[in-house]
Design an enzyme around this catalytic site. Structure first.
Site, PDB file in Angstrom:
ATOM      1  N   THR A 125       3.810   6.116  -7.999  1.00 13.08           N
ATOM      2  CA  THR A 125       3.681   5.869  -6.640  1.00 13.08           C
ATOM      3  C   THR A 125       4.401   7.126  -6.048  1.00 13.08           C
ATOM      4  OG1 THR A 125       4.815   4.677  -4.612  1.00 13.08           O
ATOM      5  CG2 THR A 125       5.802   4.441  -6.842  1.00 13.08           C
ATOM      6  N   ASP A 126       4.074   7.608  -4.730  1.00 16.70           N
ATOM      7  CA  ASP A 126       4.796   8.763  -4.439  1.00 16.70           C
ATOM      8  C   ASP A 126       5.981   8.314  -3.837  1.00 16.70           C
ATOM      9  OD1 ASP A 126       4.209   6.872  -1.918  1.00 16.70           O
ATOM     10  OD2 ASP A 126       3.661   8.440  -0.582  1.00 16.70           O
ATOM     11  N   GLU A 127       6.439   7.229  -3.691  1.00 19.18           N
ATOM     12  CA  GLU A 127       7.786   6.512  -3.471  1.00 19.18           C
ATOM     13  C   GLU A 127       8.830   7.188  -4.350  1.00 19.18           C
ATOM     14  OE1 GLU A 127       8.303   2.683  -1.599  1.00 19.18           O
ATOM     15  OE2 GLU A 127       6.259   2.532  -1.175  1.00 19.18           O
ATOM     16  N   TYR A 150      12.700  -0.941  -5.835  1.00 17.61           N
ATOM     17  CA  TYR A 150      11.523  -0.565  -6.277  1.00 17.61           C
ATOM     18  C   TYR A 150      11.133   0.854  -6.830  1.00 17.61           C
ATOM     19  CZ  TYR A 150       6.590   0.336  -5.650  1.00 17.61           C
ATOM     20  OH  TYR A 150       5.142   0.933  -5.939  1.00 17.61           O
ATOM     21  N   LYS A 154      10.079   2.516 -10.351  1.00 17.36           N
ATOM     22  CA  LYS A 154       8.971   3.006 -10.522  1.00 17.36           C
ATOM     23  C   LYS A 154       9.314   4.369 -10.945  1.00 17.36           C
ATOM     24  CE  LYS A 154       5.326   2.103 -10.030  1.00 17.36           C
ATOM     25  NZ  LYS A 154       4.137   1.273 -10.582  1.00 17.36           N
TER      26      LYS A 154
HETATM   27  P1  NAD Z   1       0.202  -6.082  -6.299  1.00 10.50           P
HETATM   28  O1  NAD Z   1       1.829  -6.645  -6.235  1.00 10.50           O
HETATM   29  O2  NAD Z   1      -0.764  -6.455  -5.438  1.00 10.50           O
HETATM   30  O3  NAD Z   1      -0.169  -6.373  -7.622  1.00 10.50           O
HETATM   31  C1  NAD Z   1       0.399  -6.422  -8.911  1.00 10.50           C
HETATM   32  C2  NAD Z   1       0.006  -7.313  -9.960  1.00 10.50           C
HETATM   33  O4  NAD Z   1       0.723  -7.100 -11.108  1.00 10.50           O
HETATM   34  C3  NAD Z   1      -0.302  -8.677  -9.843  1.00 10.50           C
HETATM   35  O5  NAD Z   1      -1.511  -9.312 -10.000  1.00 10.50           O
HETATM   36  C4  NAD Z   1       0.753  -9.361 -10.723  1.00 10.50           C
HETATM   37  O6  NAD Z   1       0.572 -10.609 -10.822  1.00 10.50           O
HETATM   38  C5  NAD Z   1       0.809  -8.327 -11.775  1.00 10.50           C
HETATM   39  N1  NAD Z   1       2.008  -8.450 -12.597  1.00 10.50           N
HETATM   40  C6  NAD Z   1       3.245  -8.367 -12.076  1.00 10.50           C
HETATM   41  N2  NAD Z   1       4.473  -8.557 -13.096  1.00 10.50           N
HETATM   42  C7  NAD Z   1       3.575  -8.684 -14.122  1.00 10.50           C
HETATM   43  C8  NAD Z   1       3.941  -8.676 -15.452  1.00 10.50           C
HETATM   44  N3  NAD Z   1       5.369  -8.841 -15.781  1.00 10.50           N
HETATM   45  N4  NAD Z   1       3.054  -8.766 -16.323  1.00 10.50           N
HETATM   46  C9  NAD Z   1       1.816  -8.817 -15.982  1.00 10.50           C
HETATM   47  N5  NAD Z   1       1.352  -8.618 -14.957  1.00 10.50           N
HETATM   48  C10 NAD Z   1       2.239  -8.758 -13.776  1.00 10.50           C
HETATM   49  O7  NAD Z   1       0.436  -4.399  -6.609  1.00 10.50           O
HETATM   50  P2  NAD Z   1      -0.496  -3.299  -6.036  1.00 10.50           P
HETATM   51  O8  NAD Z   1      -0.264  -3.108  -4.565  1.00 10.50           O
HETATM   52  O9  NAD Z   1      -1.895  -3.783  -6.424  1.00 10.50           O
HETATM   53  O10 NAD Z   1       0.063  -2.325  -7.051  1.00 10.50           O
HETATM   54  C11 NAD Z   1      -0.517  -1.830  -8.176  1.00 10.50           C
HETATM   55  C12 NAD Z   1       0.294  -0.738  -8.766  1.00 10.50           C
HETATM   56  O11 NAD Z   1      -0.157   0.443  -8.085  1.00 10.50           O
HETATM   57  C13 NAD Z   1       1.656  -0.785  -8.869  1.00 10.50           C
HETATM   58  O12 NAD Z   1       2.100  -0.216 -10.157  1.00 10.50           O
HETATM   59  C14 NAD Z   1       2.015  -0.099  -7.759  1.00 10.50           C
HETATM   60  O13 NAD Z   1       3.464   0.309  -7.925  1.00 10.50           O
HETATM   61  C15 NAD Z   1       1.138   0.889  -7.731  1.00 10.50           C
HETATM   62  N6  NAD Z   1       1.024   1.510  -6.315  1.00 10.50           N
HETATM   63  C16 NAD Z   1       0.611   0.919  -5.238  1.00 10.50           C
HETATM   64  C17 NAD Z   1       0.600   1.412  -4.093  1.00 10.50           C
HETATM   65  C18 NAD Z   1       0.425   0.391  -2.926  1.00 10.50           C
HETATM   66  O14 NAD Z   1       0.010   1.107  -1.806  1.00 10.50           O
HETATM   67  N7  NAD Z   1       0.104  -0.820  -2.930  1.00 10.50           N
HETATM   68  C19 NAD Z   1       0.617   2.783  -3.775  1.00 10.50           C
HETATM   69  C20 NAD Z   1       0.824   3.574  -4.938  1.00 10.50           C
HETATM   70  C21 NAD Z   1       1.050   3.013  -5.990  1.00 10.50           C
HETATM   71  P1  TYD Z   2       5.214  -1.301   3.269  1.00 17.21           P
HETATM   72  O1  TYD Z   2       4.003  -2.187   3.546  1.00 17.21           O
HETATM   73  O2  TYD Z   2       6.148  -2.368   2.759  1.00 17.21           O
HETATM   74  O3  TYD Z   2       5.211  -0.220   2.199  1.00 17.21           O
HETATM   75  P2  TYD Z   2       6.243   0.712   1.977  1.00 17.21           P
HETATM   76  O4  TYD Z   2       7.922   0.354   2.376  1.00 17.21           O
HETATM   77  O5  TYD Z   2       6.199   0.494   0.224  1.00 17.21           O
HETATM   78  O6  TYD Z   2       5.951   2.045   2.346  1.00 17.21           O
HETATM   79  O7  TYD Z   2       5.860  -0.863   4.516  1.00 17.21           O
HETATM   80  C1  TYD Z   2       5.246   0.310   5.127  1.00 17.21           C
HETATM   81  C2  TYD Z   2       6.046   0.615   6.427  1.00 17.21           C
HETATM   82  O8  TYD Z   2       6.084  -0.346   7.353  1.00 17.21           O
HETATM   83  C3  TYD Z   2       7.403   0.836   6.259  1.00 17.21           C
HETATM   84  O9  TYD Z   2       8.042   1.842   6.695  1.00 17.21           O
HETATM   85  C4  TYD Z   2       8.044  -0.575   6.529  1.00 17.21           C
HETATM   86  C5  TYD Z   2       7.202  -0.791   7.679  1.00 17.21           C
HETATM   87  N1  TYD Z   2       7.342  -2.674   7.849  1.00 17.21           N
HETATM   88  C6  TYD Z   2       7.562  -3.095   9.031  1.00 17.21           C
HETATM   89  O10 TYD Z   2       7.960  -2.488  10.059  1.00 17.21           O
HETATM   90  N2  TYD Z   2       7.726  -4.455   9.357  1.00 17.21           N
HETATM   91  C7  TYD Z   2       7.169  -5.205   8.287  1.00 17.21           C
HETATM   92  O11 TYD Z   2       7.170  -6.333   8.491  1.00 17.21           O
HETATM   93  C8  TYD Z   2       6.746  -4.688   6.817  1.00 17.21           C
HETATM   94  C9  TYD Z   2       6.323  -5.418   5.787  1.00 17.21           C
HETATM   95  C10 TYD Z   2       6.951  -3.195   6.547  1.00 17.21           C
END
Ligand code: NAD
Ligand code: TYD
Length: 337
Positions: A125-127, A150, A154
């Site tokens: 992730t970019d985080e 988190y 990562k």
């Molecule tokens: P999500 O939380 O929606 O899904 C995570 C999935 O992993 C779920 O289905 C959960 O059941 C499964 N899981 C959790 N723990 C597990 C374990 N111990 N064994 C097997 N399965 C397990 O997450 P997402 O938003 O779909 O993100 C997917 C990936 O992409 C993550 O690695 C996240 O860090 C990365 N990512 C997400 C974003 C975003 O904006 N959502 C951006 C960049 C990178």
């Molecule tokens: P989020 O979707 O949790 O993603 P991330 O923190 O991983 O970037 O949050 C996106 C942005 O929105 C972040 O700056 C936190 C803010 N936020 C709120 O202001 N209120 C909320 O209830 C949530 C969940 C996030």
């Protein structure tokens, strides 16, 4: 090709499974997912009976299960998405983030090393880069400086994956993407949470001054990037993905209210997140140049589509935000003022 895809019942994973089945008819996907609160087999219910998709409920920390899958399914590539993914939960309970994100990744890397794979795609992730000031972009050369449990977990798994590439010559490719939005996202993240609250006339909790910036990308654009990185990424390399769509949180919240026809009086400024990163913004030029990838979705148009998807699929998200989620919501927002 036989692909082990972890976390395929989550938000990005379920969108990716669908894309792969549609675009790579010769591939078979073994989807390993623990089905935590964030994973939902219903996300892929339409794939029941598809011989090219096998769902296995299990934990990525379970080395025996992973070895068994590599052996019996003749796994040739790994797309590793399974993770604990929500920053606020990592502030409330960090331990499971270390277990799944760090140890689980290492278990998978070891199995890939033992059995051999053509590619191991680690979805980071970019985080991991931490927070930006008002200007500048994250490039792949930006030093890692994670700030939440988190993002620190990562960053640890990201570095472990690169260490396996360096030390053991495991063909690892790492991707670092910005914030995703689109269908099937669990409504604890900003965009689906704001949509779900707006349509129910509940307050929209905005952290701090609402001026934090995220760089938004549609999940399908990310999924296409992951496919490109798996097929064309160079082992040991990192690729950023982003769609040059920086927005202030408050502007997104107001747009959601407009799109749902609800009043701005629903906005509720609440206590800021601890250690809240101020700004993320991605330079994705390397992915464009070297993978031939480019995002296709325009933010405002795709956000409107996403709002319509949540309106049309209200039964899906109402079911998953019952039970455990209500307890989390009370803990996260109950005392915020
Ligand atoms: P999500 O939380 O929606 O899904 C995570 C999935 O992993 C779920 O289905 C959960 O059941 C499964 N899981 C959790 N723990 C597990 C374990 N111990 N064994 C097997 N399965 C397990 O997450 P997402 O938003 O779909 O993100 C997917 C990936 O992409 C993550 O690695 C996240 O860090 C990365 N990512 C997400 C974003 C975003 O904006 N959502 C951006 C960049 C990178
Ligand atoms: P989020 O979707 O949790 O993603 P991330 O923190 O991983 O970037 O949050 C996106 C942005 O929105 C972040 O700056 C936190 C803010 N936020 C709120 O202001 N209120 C909320 O209830 C949530 C969940 C996030």
């Amino acid at each position: 090709m036989n692909v082990l895809l972890t976390g395929g019942c989550g938000f990005i994973g379920s969108n990716l499974v669908r894309l792969l089945l549609a675009e790579r008819p010769e591939w078979r996907i073994v989807n390993l997912d623990k089905l935590t609160y964030a994973g939902n087999a219903e996300n892929l219910a339409d794939l029941a009976g598809n011989p090219r998709h096998r769902f296995v409920r299990g934990d990525i920390c379970n080395g025996e299960l992973i070895a068994d899958l590599f052996r019996t399914e003749k796994i040739e590539a790994v797309m590793h998405l399974a993770a604990e993914s929500h920053v606020d939960r990592s502030i409330l309970s960090p331990s499971v983030f270390i277990e799944t994100n760090v140890r689980g990744t290492q278990v998978l890397l070891e199995a890939a090393r033992e059995f051999g794979v053509q590619r191991f795609l680690h979805v980071s992730t970019d985080e991991v880069y931490g927070s930006l000031g008002p200007t500048g972009l994250f490039t792949e050369l930006t030093p890692l400086d994670p700030s939440s449990p988190y993002s620190a977990s990562k960053a640890s798994s990201d570095l472990l994956a690169l260490a396996y590439a360096h030390t053991f010559k495991l063909p690892v490719v790492v991707t670092r993407c910005s914030n995703n939005y689109g269908p099937w996202q669990f409504p604890e993240k900003l965009i689906p949470l704001m949509i779900a609250n707006a349509v129910r006339d509940l307050p929209l909790p905005v952290y701090g001054d609402g001026l934090n910036v995220r760089d938004w990308i549609h999940v399908e654009d990310h999924a296409r990037g992951l496919l490109a990185a798996l097929e064309r990424g160079v082992p040991g390399q990192v690729y950023n993905f982003g769609a040059a769509s920086e927005r202030h949180n408050i502007d997104i919240v107001k747009l959601v209210l407009t799109l749902t026809g609800k009043p701005e009086s629903l906005i509720k400024y609440v206590t800021d997140r601890l250690g809240h990163d101020r700004r993320y913004a991605i330079d994705a030029a390397k992915a464009t140049r070297e993978l031939g990838w480019a995002p296709r979705h325009q933010f405002e148009r795709a956000l409107a589509e996403t709002v319509r998807w949540y309106q049309a699929n209200r039964a899906w998200w109402e079911r998953i935000i019952s039970g455990e989620y209500l307890k989390y919501y009370a803990q996260q927002y109950g005392t915020k003022s």
